[in-house]
Design a protein around this motif. Sequence first.
Motif, PDB file in Angstrom:
ATOM      1  N   GLY A 223      68.008 -21.818  42.909  1.00 26.95           N
ATOM      2  CA  GLY A 223      66.940 -20.871  42.560  1.00 26.95           C
ATOM      3  C   GLY A 223      66.466 -20.048  43.750  1.00 26.95           C
ATOM      4  N   SER A 224      67.331 -19.887  44.728  1.00 29.94           N
ATOM      5  CA  SER A 224      66.907 -19.157  45.940  1.00 29.94           C
ATOM      6  C   SER A 224      66.719 -17.664  45.631  1.00 29.94           C
ATOM      7  N   LEU A 225      66.049 -16.986  46.538  1.00 30.13           N
ATOM      8  CA  LEU A 225      65.857 -15.543  46.386  1.00 30.13           C
ATOM      9  C   LEU A 225      67.230 -14.848  46.357  1.00 30.13           C
ATOM     10  N   ALA A 226      68.164 -15.362  47.159  1.00 23.05           N
ATOM     11  CA  ALA A 226      69.504 -14.751  47.190  1.00 23.05           C
ATOM     12  C   ALA A 226      70.166 -14.871  45.815  1.00 23.05           C
ATOM     13  N   THR A 227      69.982 -16.023  45.151  1.00 22.04           N
ATOM     14  CA  THR A 227      70.562 -16.200  43.806  1.00 22.04           C
ATOM     15  C   THR A 227      69.917 -15.222  42.832  1.00 22.04           C
ATOM     16  N   LEU A 228      68.592 -15.126  42.903  1.00 20.77           N
ATOM     17  CA  LEU A 228      67.881 -14.189  42.020  1.00 20.77           C
ATOM     18  C   LEU A 228      68.437 -12.770  42.201  1.00 20.77           C
ATOM     19  N   LYS A 229      68.566 -12.355  43.434  1.00 18.03           N
ATOM     20  CA  LYS A 229      69.050 -10.982  43.701  1.00 18.03           C
ATOM     21  C   LYS A 229      70.485 -10.806  43.213  1.00 18.03           C
ATOM     22  N   ARG A 230      71.298 -11.834  43.444  1.00 14.72           N
ATOM     23  CA  ARG A 230      72.712 -11.721  43.044  1.00 14.72           C
ATOM     24  C   ARG A 230      72.840 -11.627  41.520  1.00 14.72           C
ATOM     25  N   LEU A 231      72.104 -12.478  40.796  1.00 16.42           N
ATOM     26  CA  LEU A 231      72.262 -12.511  39.338  1.00 16.42           C
ATOM     27  C   LEU A 231      71.738 -11.243  38.664  1.00 16.42           C
ATOM     28  N   PHE A 232      70.809 -10.548  39.331  1.00 18.28           N
ATOM     29  CA  PHE A 232      70.214  -9.372  38.676  1.00 18.28           C
ATOM     30  C   PHE A 232      70.599  -8.066  39.381  1.00 18.28           C
ATOM     31  N   CYS A 233      71.663  -8.116  40.206  1.00 17.03           N
ATOM     32  CA  CYS A 233      71.992  -6.921  40.999  1.00 17.03           C
ATOM     33  C   CYS A 233      72.495  -5.767  40.130  1.00 17.03           C
ATOM     34  N   ASP A 234      72.997  -6.066  38.916  1.00 19.71           N
ATOM     35  CA  ASP A 234      73.472  -4.950  38.080  1.00 19.71           C
ATOM     36  C   ASP A 234      72.404  -4.465  37.095  1.00 19.71           C
ATOM     37  N   PHE A 235      71.176  -4.972  37.207  1.00 21.23           N
ATOM     38  CA  PHE A 235      70.089  -4.480  36.339  1.00 21.23           C
ATOM     39  C   PHE A 235      69.567  -3.170  36.914  1.00 21.23           C
ATOM     40  N   ARG A 236      69.490  -2.153  36.048  1.00 18.84           N
ATOM     41  CA  ARG A 236      69.051  -0.832  36.498  1.00 18.84           C
ATOM     42  C   ARG A 236      67.533  -0.676  36.334  1.00 18.84           C
ATOM     43  N   GLY A 237      67.079   0.562  36.541  1.00 13.16           N
ATOM     44  CA  GLY A 237      65.705   0.943  36.229  1.00 13.16           C
ATOM     45  C   GLY A 237      64.701   0.285  37.153  1.00 13.16           C
ATOM     46  N   ILE A 252      57.367 -17.363  45.244  1.00 14.97           N
ATOM     47  CA  ILE A 252      58.096 -17.454  43.974  1.00 14.97           C
ATOM     48  C   ILE A 252      57.887 -18.836  43.358  1.00 14.97           C
ATOM     49  N   HIS A 253      57.561 -18.868  42.046  1.00 11.59           N
ATOM     50  CA  HIS A 253      57.450 -20.131  41.309  1.00 11.59           C
ATOM     51  C   HIS A 253      58.747 -20.314  40.530  1.00 11.59           C
ATOM     52  N   ARG A 254      59.272 -21.513  40.569  1.00  8.31           N
ATOM     53  CA  ARG A 254      60.531 -21.796  39.867  1.00  8.31           C
ATOM     54  C   ARG A 254      60.296 -22.896  38.847  1.00  8.31           C
ATOM     55  N   ALA A 255      60.964 -22.808  37.708  1.00 11.04           N
ATOM     56  CA  ALA A 255      60.799 -23.876  36.699  1.00 11.04           C
ATOM     57  C   ALA A 255      62.027 -23.963  35.811  1.00 11.04           C
ATOM     58  N   LYS A 256      62.300 -25.201  35.367  1.00 14.19           N
ATOM     59  CA  LYS A 256      63.289 -25.401  34.303  1.00 14.19           C
ATOM     60  C   LYS A 256      62.492 -25.431  33.012  1.00 14.19           C
ATOM     61  N   LEU A 257      62.847 -24.611  32.045  1.00 12.65           N
ATOM     62  CA  LEU A 257      62.069 -24.576  30.806  1.00 12.65           C
ATOM     63  C   LEU A 257      62.319 -25.837  29.986  1.00 12.65           C
ATOM     64  N   GLN A 258      61.229 -26.361  29.429  1.00 12.68           N
ATOM     65  CA  GLN A 258      61.307 -27.592  28.636  1.00 12.68           C
ATOM     66  C   GLN A 258      60.564 -27.393  27.328  1.00 12.68           C
ATOM     67  N   GLU A 259      60.889 -28.221  26.364  1.00 10.89           N
ATOM     68  CA  GLU A 259      60.090 -28.209  25.133  1.00 10.89           C
ATOM     69  C   GLU A 259      59.811 -29.637  24.686  1.00 10.89           C
ATOM     70  N   VAL A 260      58.728 -29.772  23.938  1.00 14.42           N
ATOM     71  CA  VAL A 260      58.331 -31.074  23.378  1.00 14.42           C
ATOM     72  C   VAL A 260      58.242 -30.870  21.867  1.00 14.42           C
ATOM     73  N   PRO A 261      58.986 -31.639  21.085  1.00 11.77           N
ATOM     74  CA  PRO A 261      58.973 -31.387  19.642  1.00 11.77           C
ATOM     75  C   PRO A 261      57.582 -31.550  19.043  1.00 11.77           C
ATOM     76  N   ALA A 262      57.204 -30.555  18.233  1.00 13.70           N
ATOM     77  CA  ALA A 262      55.887 -30.606  17.584  1.00 13.70           C
ATOM     78  C   ALA A 262      55.927 -31.682  16.509  1.00 13.70           C
ATOM     79  N   LYS A 263      55.061 -32.663  16.620  1.00 10.53           N
ATOM     80  CA  LYS A 263      54.969 -33.678  15.566  1.00 10.53           C
ATOM     81  C   LYS A 263      53.585 -34.317  15.615  1.00 10.53           C
ATOM     82  N   ARG A 264      53.412 -35.412  14.900  1.00  8.63           N
ATOM     83  CA  ARG A 264      52.076 -36.017  14.814  1.00  8.63           C
ATOM     84  C   ARG A 264      51.839 -36.891  16.045  1.00  8.63           C
TER      85      ARG A 264
END
Length: 381
Positions: A223-237, A252-264
């Motif tokens: 999740g380094s800044l270099a990775t961020l720049k590399r993965l989005f280098c072809d994004f325009r605008g 920069i804040h980094r996170a792995k997205l998680q979910e918890v199933p909605a139940k009782r």
Amino acid sequence: MKILIVGAGIAGLSTARALALKGLECDVIERRQEPPTEGAGIFLLGNASRALGDLGLLDETRSLAYPIATQRILSSSGAVLNHVRTDDVWKNCGPCLALSRQSLVDVLQKSLDPGAVRYGLEVTSIASRADRRIVRFSDGREEKYDLVIGAAGVNSLLRNMAFGADEAREVGISCWRLVVPNNGEIVGWTAMLGKGRTLLGIPISKSETYIYADCGTDEFGDGSLATLKRLFCDFRGPLGAVVAALDPETRIHRAKLQEVPAKRWIKDGLILIGDAGHASSPSMAQGAGMAIEDAIVLAEMLSRPGQIEEALQRFHDARIERIAWVQKKSQDRDKLRNSSRALRNAVLRLFGNALYRKTYAPLTRALLPPSSGSRTSEAER
Ligand SMILES: Cc1cc2nc3c(=O)[nH]c(=O)nc-3n(C[C@H](O)[C@H](O)[C@H](O)COP(=O)(O)OP(=O)(O)OC[C@H]3O[C@@H](n4cnc5c(N)ncnc54)[C@H](O)[C@@H]3O)c2cc1C
């Protein structure tokens, strides 16, 4: 009724405020040593701002926020795939606002009595004896409560303690969040979609813009800044240029997205709310809204005559459909934005506005039937 709230995030603070408005007292504990002093941005759709209105906090929140009149989705090359005017769906519910997460937490925190939250404290064990919860804290104290409200976020230890399983699961997406100077070029909520990658910019004030970027967890690496720049280098605008220009000092804040199933999530005088009970990927931008709505409905149910268990059941019945809808639609959105470019672009171009309306319209409905005591928005009256 003696109530403990565990966690002073958006759900816990909102619940303390909602209970106070109903004349109910509670203890609030928070693991952090002090209130957070930084964070990225947060986008609140109309149902979230309506809920803040129910807490009497909309004017203050609005004074710290940036109004969001449009939501645009572009391809990574800058072609417009979808353009929605937020008023078309939310006008009769509440304003769509973007602000710093810190500002939102501050508004909630300041709405409570000074010292209402005890910082640097955790629950180490919880047991049920007769109809009371015996809670032991990390400072060695033990206290009895009629009700424990778990609002400790997606990785809630209380969930493990009380329900014996950690049901938080990774959704396979990781993200970066940061705030950059607002150069006036990102207008409204603007998302750009690449192959398995999303870049989002939202002005949160005249001087700041919130940037969110995500990709598959397998690509995220460190999740380094270099990775961020590399993965989005072809994004325009304007969004692509913002990422390209990021300097190494940017927080920069980094996170792995998680979910918890909605139940009782209710057991022996304990209930989980907010992310602890139903975290979702943020693609619907509903986490805060659902947490604040939980607070309002729970306080309403607890303020009615009757047993606590009945109130918790009524809360569950009033909330589960709405929460499950948000979770399902978040998953559908993640699937769509990560499907093949051709399919995704065609769906967004042809059906984007109809999909937006279909997805969010159910959330504009009142939280509770008018007779049950919930406030109705000005426009609904
Ligand atoms: C990348 C990302 C972007 C998002 N963007 C948006 C958005 O734009 N709009 C939106 O509405 N939502 C968004 N969300 C979701 C939103 O942030 C959450 O739904 C919301 O913060 C949930 O609030 P909460 O109080 O339930 O949990 P949290 O905010 O996680 O708060 C939990 C609190 O409990 C404390 N705690 C934890 N364990 C203990 C313990 N054992 N004892 C005591 N205290 C404890 C924590 O320190 C924390 O203060 C986003 C989420 C992510 C991950």
